[in-house]
Design a protein around this motif. Structure first.
Motif, mmCIF file in Angstrom:
data_model
loop_
_atom_site.group_PDB
_atom_site.id
_atom_site.type_symbol
_atom_site.label_atom_id
_atom_site.label_comp_id
_atom_site.label_asym_id
_atom_site.label_seq_id
_atom_site.Cartn_x
_atom_site.Cartn_y
_atom_site.Cartn_z
ATOM 1 N N ALA A 96 0.817 -1.219 0.000
ATOM 2 C CA ALA A 96 0.000 0.000 0.000
ATOM 3 C C ALA A 96 0.851 1.271 0.000
ATOM 4 O O ALA A 96 0.537 2.238 0.677
ATOM 5 N N LEU A 97 1.927 1.249 -0.777
ATOM 6 C CA LEU A 97 2.742 2.459 -0.902
ATOM 7 C C LEU A 97 2.069 3.417 -1.880
ATOM 8 O O LEU A 97 1.344 2.990 -2.774
ATOM 9 N N PHE A 98 2.329 4.710 -1.709
ATOM 10 C CA PHE A 98 1.780 5.689 -2.643
ATOM 11 C C PHE A 98 2.634 5.683 -3.908
ATOM 12 O O PHE A 98 3.793 6.101 -3.862
ATOM 13 N N PRO A 99 2.090 5.222 -5.026
ATOM 14 C CA PRO A 99 2.935 5.054 -6.218
ATOM 15 C C PRO A 99 3.472 6.373 -6.778
ATOM 16 O O PRO A 99 4.450 6.373 -7.502
ATOM 17 N N TRP A 100 2.812 7.492 -6.440
ATOM 18 C CA TRP A 100 3.250 8.782 -6.981
ATOM 19 C C TRP A 100 4.308 9.434 -6.091
ATOM 20 O O TRP A 100 4.769 10.522 -6.380
ATOM 21 N N ARG A 101 4.664 8.783 -5.010
ATOM 22 C CA ARG A 101 5.706 9.316 -4.148
ATOM 23 C C ARG A 101 6.932 8.413 -4.190
ATOM 24 O O ARG A 101 6.802 7.196 -4.262
ATOM 25 N N TYR A 136 5.625 10.918 4.579
ATOM 26 C CA TYR A 136 4.192 11.257 4.527
ATOM 27 C C TYR A 136 3.588 11.529 5.918
ATOM 28 O O TYR A 136 2.957 12.563 6.154
ATOM 29 N N GLY A 137 3.800 10.572 6.822
ATOM 30 C CA GLY A 137 3.215 10.713 8.158
ATOM 31 C C GLY A 137 3.745 11.942 8.887
ATOM 32 O O GLY A 137 3.021 12.590 9.643
ATOM 33 N N GLU A 159 4.792 14.729 7.399
ATOM 34 C CA GLU A 159 4.136 15.878 6.770
ATOM 35 C C GLU A 159 2.773 16.114 7.403
ATOM 36 O O GLU A 159 2.421 17.240 7.758
ATOM 37 N N GLU A 160 2.027 15.032 7.530
ATOM 38 C CA GLU A 160 0.683 15.153 8.073
ATOM 39 C C GLU A 160 0.702 15.583 9.538
ATOM 40 O O GLU A 160 -0.234 16.187 10.026
ATOM 41 N N ARG A 180 8.110 3.745 6.259
ATOM 42 C CA ARG A 180 7.063 4.764 6.259
ATOM 43 C C ARG A 180 6.284 4.731 7.572
ATOM 44 O O ARG A 180 5.942 5.772 8.140
ATOM 45 N N TYR A 223 10.812 5.263 -7.290
ATOM 46 C CA TYR A 223 9.379 5.081 -7.081
ATOM 47 C C TYR A 223 9.096 3.612 -6.764
ATOM 48 O O TYR A 223 9.849 2.732 -7.200
#
Lengths: 264, 248
Positions: B74-79, B87-88, B90-91, B135, B119
């Protein structure tokens, strides 16, 4: 298996010839049509009605050399850009909204399904009635024609976003609404791009159809006015110009996407 | 700061509990709801009855006190690898300069240095799962919820990631709830193994795993204690599968 030194290949041509061969194959149909056109002109159809490709090429040269085509083309391109641009903005929001919210989906679903088969160019008279002759009417036709491919691609893709991606983001502190922007939209980008790619030719179809009647400027108007004056070389020249421009627009968009979306 | 004690209970009794810093595995026949249990603890699903509590407080949806690792990464493919890892942070509003330093630490911990700009698409399955771990660890949840994380990997990779996970668990003192269908994996990794019944998926038994883990894989898996525990869990699980088959 006969000879281990021969690399596996399904292509009968040696490597160096493949790229040129592909180009020939790619442009062959256009060449054949042009050749048939040349043969038909003056033989099957009267030269005055169907001018030969050479004559048309001359007329294209005239349109460009005199600079006459520039204001028309500029107006047309601006209309395509505004119409397509706004359909992308509205379409993505609508598609994603429909995919992720049941009330939004219920509200728009029947409406979109019913308006889908309506040829948007059939709405030109209505657009003229409401908006008058000019940019507003043509832009709104382009907008409506492009909206559906954009909405449908975004809608289908946003509904199919991997649940675990959304869950992962939620776990890492992304709120329920923010997830749309942080996960659903980026995950949907490849399909949004496909929708835009499909919408570009549609935009040009809608543009020219609308300009034929709803405008005093633009390539569509140029085509109609030349036709009405019986200047068929000029009419064909305008058609070829807009076809070439549409082709370049699609190719440019494809190149742009390859560069911008590095992760697919 | 969360201590990391997870309690799943209904009004009458505690269903299962993972103490802070504990490594708990959950095994059960397929379709018994192992993953559902994990999703309940994650807060993705709401229990129809009973509660899930962290440190005694009932949970309210997903939260950063817990982290999930899925089998399909479940990785973000665009990152990129780094973009996924930050990501976490940043949030959570961590400033950019700190984000990079923290991410780099976990990227290194997972042996991913040099791959920061890649990627997910460009990585192998084993590497993707390590990115997923980096992550999750980067935003420092007290509890790791892992849903058959190594199930899609081949054996050598799986074993190396298991050992890697054990090192991390010891160093970072996380509570781990680990779903697996692999008895050997469950016993090798955990301090306790929760065995679930077939249907409805409830607790059948909780087995303590008492192993001397100071010696390394070979010594552990060839030890009597390991074999004994593994067989006990296997038999218990086998009973479930058998009764399930008879019932049909």
């Amino acid at each position: 298996m006969a000879n281990a030194d021969v690399p596996l290949s399904t292509d009968p041509l040696p490597g160096v010839l493949r790229a040129p061969a592909a180009i020939v194959v790619q442009w062959l149909p256009l060449g054949v049509v042009t050749a048939l056109w040349e043969l038909a002109s003056g033989r099957v159809v009267d030269r005055a009605v169907l001018p030969s490709p050479v004559t048309v090429a001359g007329a294209i040269g005239d349109l460009i050399a005199t600079g006459e085509v520039v204001p028309h083309l500029t107006v047309s391109l601006i209309r395509v850009a505004i119409g397509l641009g706004s359909s992308v903005a509205v379409g993505v929001a609508l598609g994603v909204g429909m995919a992720r919210s049941k009330p939004v989906e219920d509200f728009f679903d029947a409406f979109l399904t019913m308006t889908y088969p309506v040829p948007k160019t059939a709405l030109v008279p209505l657009a003229i009635l409401g908006l008058g002759v000019g940019t507003e009417a043509t832009v709104s036709i382009v907008f409506l024609a492009c909206l559906l491919p954009v909405v449908l691609n975004a809608y289908n893709a946003a509904g199919d976003v991997d649940r675990n991606l959304v869950w992962s983001a939620r776990m890492m502190g992304t709120g329920e609404r923010r997830v749309l922007w942080k996960v659903v939209v980026p995950a949907t980008v490849p399909e949004i791009v496909t929708g835009i790619r499909q919408a570009i030719p549609i935009a040009f179809v809608a543009l020219v159809s609308a300009e034929l009647v709803a405008s005093n400027r633009g390539i569509g108007h140029l085509i109609l006015s030349a036709g009405q004056l019986g200047n068929y070389p000029r009419m064909f020249a305008a058609i070829v110009v807009i076809s070439a421009v549409a082709y370049v627009a699609v190719r440019w968009f494809e190149l742009l996407c390859d560069r911008v979306i590095a992760w697919t | 700061m969360t201590d990391g004690r997870v309690t799943v209970s209904n009004l009458k009794k505690v269903y299962g509990e993972a103490d802070e810093g504990e490594f708990l595995s959950v095994v059960g026949p397929s379709g018994c709801g192992k993953s559902t249990l994990l999703y309940l603890i994650a807060g993705f699903l709401d229990p129809t009855s009973g509660t899930v509590a962290v440190d005694g407080e009932p949970i309210d949806g997903p939260g950063t006190d817990r982290g999930v690792v899925f089998q399909d990464y479940a990785l973000f493919p665009w990152r990129t690898v780094e973009g996924n890892t930050t990501y976490g942070l940043e949030e959570a509003g961590v400033p950019e300069s700190e984000r990079e330093a923290i991410a780099e630490r976990y990227i290194e911990m997972m042996d991913l240095d040099g791959f920061e700009e890649k990627y997910p698409e460009e990585l192998s399955g084993g590497m993707r799962q390590r990115v997923s771990l980096a992550r999750t660890l980067a935003y420092d949840p007290a509890i790791l919820l892992m849903d058959e994380p190594f199930g899609a990997l081949d054996r050598p990779l799986r074993e190396s990631l298991q050992d890697h996970l054990l090192d991390i668990w010891r160093d970072l003192e996380k509570t781990v709830v680990f779903i697996t269908h692999d008895v050997e994996e469950a016993v090798y990794l955990s301090e306790r193994v929760l065995i679930m019944t077939r249907h409805p998926g409830t607790k059948k038994a909780m087995t303590e795993v008492d192993l001397d883990r100071s010696k390394g894989r070979e010594a552990i898996v060839t030890s009597d204690a390991f074999t004994r525990t593994k067989n006990a869990v296997w038999r218990s699980l086998r009973e479930e599968t058998e009764t399930g088959t008879e019932a049909r």
